[in-house]
Design a protein around this motif. Structure first.
Motif, mmCIF file in Angstrom:
data_model
loop_
_atom_site.group_PDB
_atom_site.id
_atom_site.type_symbol
_atom_site.label_atom_id
_atom_site.label_comp_id
_atom_site.label_asym_id
_atom_site.label_seq_id
_atom_site.Cartn_x
_atom_site.Cartn_y
_atom_site.Cartn_z
ATOM 1 N N VAL A 90 0.863 -1.330 -0.054
ATOM 2 C CA VAL A 90 -0.069 0.174 0.073
ATOM 3 C C VAL A 90 0.730 1.203 -0.053
ATOM 4 N N GLY A 123 -10.353 1.678 3.573
ATOM 5 C CA GLY A 123 -10.218 0.477 2.865
ATOM 6 C C GLY A 123 -8.551 0.120 2.631
ATOM 7 N N ALA A 124 -8.018 1.061 2.294
ATOM 8 C CA ALA A 124 -6.567 0.732 2.049
ATOM 9 C C ALA A 124 -5.869 0.809 3.365
ATOM 10 N N ALA A 126 -7.395 -0.730 5.999
ATOM 11 C CA ALA A 126 -7.467 -2.191 6.572
ATOM 12 C C ALA A 126 -6.784 -3.163 5.751
ATOM 13 N N LEU A 127 -6.591 -2.782 4.388
ATOM 14 C CA LEU A 127 -5.807 -3.789 3.435
ATOM 15 C C LEU A 127 -4.376 -3.824 3.859
ATOM 16 N N SER A 128 -3.914 -2.709 4.058
ATOM 17 C CA SER A 128 -2.471 -2.599 4.580
ATOM 18 C C SER A 128 -2.156 -3.483 6.103
ATOM 19 N N SER A 130 -4.252 -5.660 7.049
ATOM 20 C CA SER A 130 -4.275 -6.957 6.985
ATOM 21 C C SER A 130 -2.993 -7.812 6.330
ATOM 22 N N TRP A 131 -2.356 -6.965 5.498
ATOM 23 C CA TRP A 131 -1.034 -7.432 4.817
ATOM 24 C C TRP A 131 -0.180 -7.495 6.081
#
Length: 141
Positions: A90, A123-124, A126-128, A130-131
């Motif tokens: 991200v 959203g970014a 949350a994605l980051s 999770s990663w």
């Protein structure tokens, strides 16, 4: 009384940002600056590794969504672009977006309503996160 429009630095930047020559020169300057910062961060890290910089990870062991962002620049400074992407994809996408912003592809972003921009940012994040949780073994494969 007529209104005279002043042309300050921000207005000049907005006008030149859409042009290929003005935008390309800004991209090159930003790219050169990012390269200098990345190489300096890599050299500084090689000389003195400060350890974990993230306070959340340092005190709890749990990474935050921004964990790996410094590693992105250190890996890029070493020329390891795959290592940079693996550290925090991200951050890489955001850095590339900021790099090419003067060419004008991000104008759509400012046309979005605030609620949609906030949704993309959350959203970014949350994605980051999770990663990072997967990267450090907190989430299973």
């Amino acid at each position: 009384m007529s209104t005279v429009r002043q042309s300050g630095p921000v207005e000049r930047w907005r006008r030149s940002a859409g042009t290929t020559a003005g935008g390309l020169s800004r991209v090159l300057v930003r790219g050169a600056g990012a390269a200098v910062v990345a190489v300096a961060a890599a050299l500084l890290h090689d000389a003195h590794d400060p350890g974990v910089l993230c306070p959340l990870r340092r005190f709890t062991g749990i990474p935050c969504p921004g964990c790996g962002s410094t590693t992105v620049f250190i890996e890029a400074g070493h020329g390891n672009l795959l290592g940079a992407v693996a550290a925090n994809p991200v951050t890489v996408v955001v850095a590339l977006g900021l790099l090419v912003a003067p060419l004008g592809p991000g104008r759509w972003w400012w046309r979005l309503p605030n609620s949609r921009r906030n949704a993309v940012i959350w959203g970014a994040a949350a994605l980051s996160w999770s990663w990072q949780l997967h990267r450090y073994g907190f989430l299973p494969v």
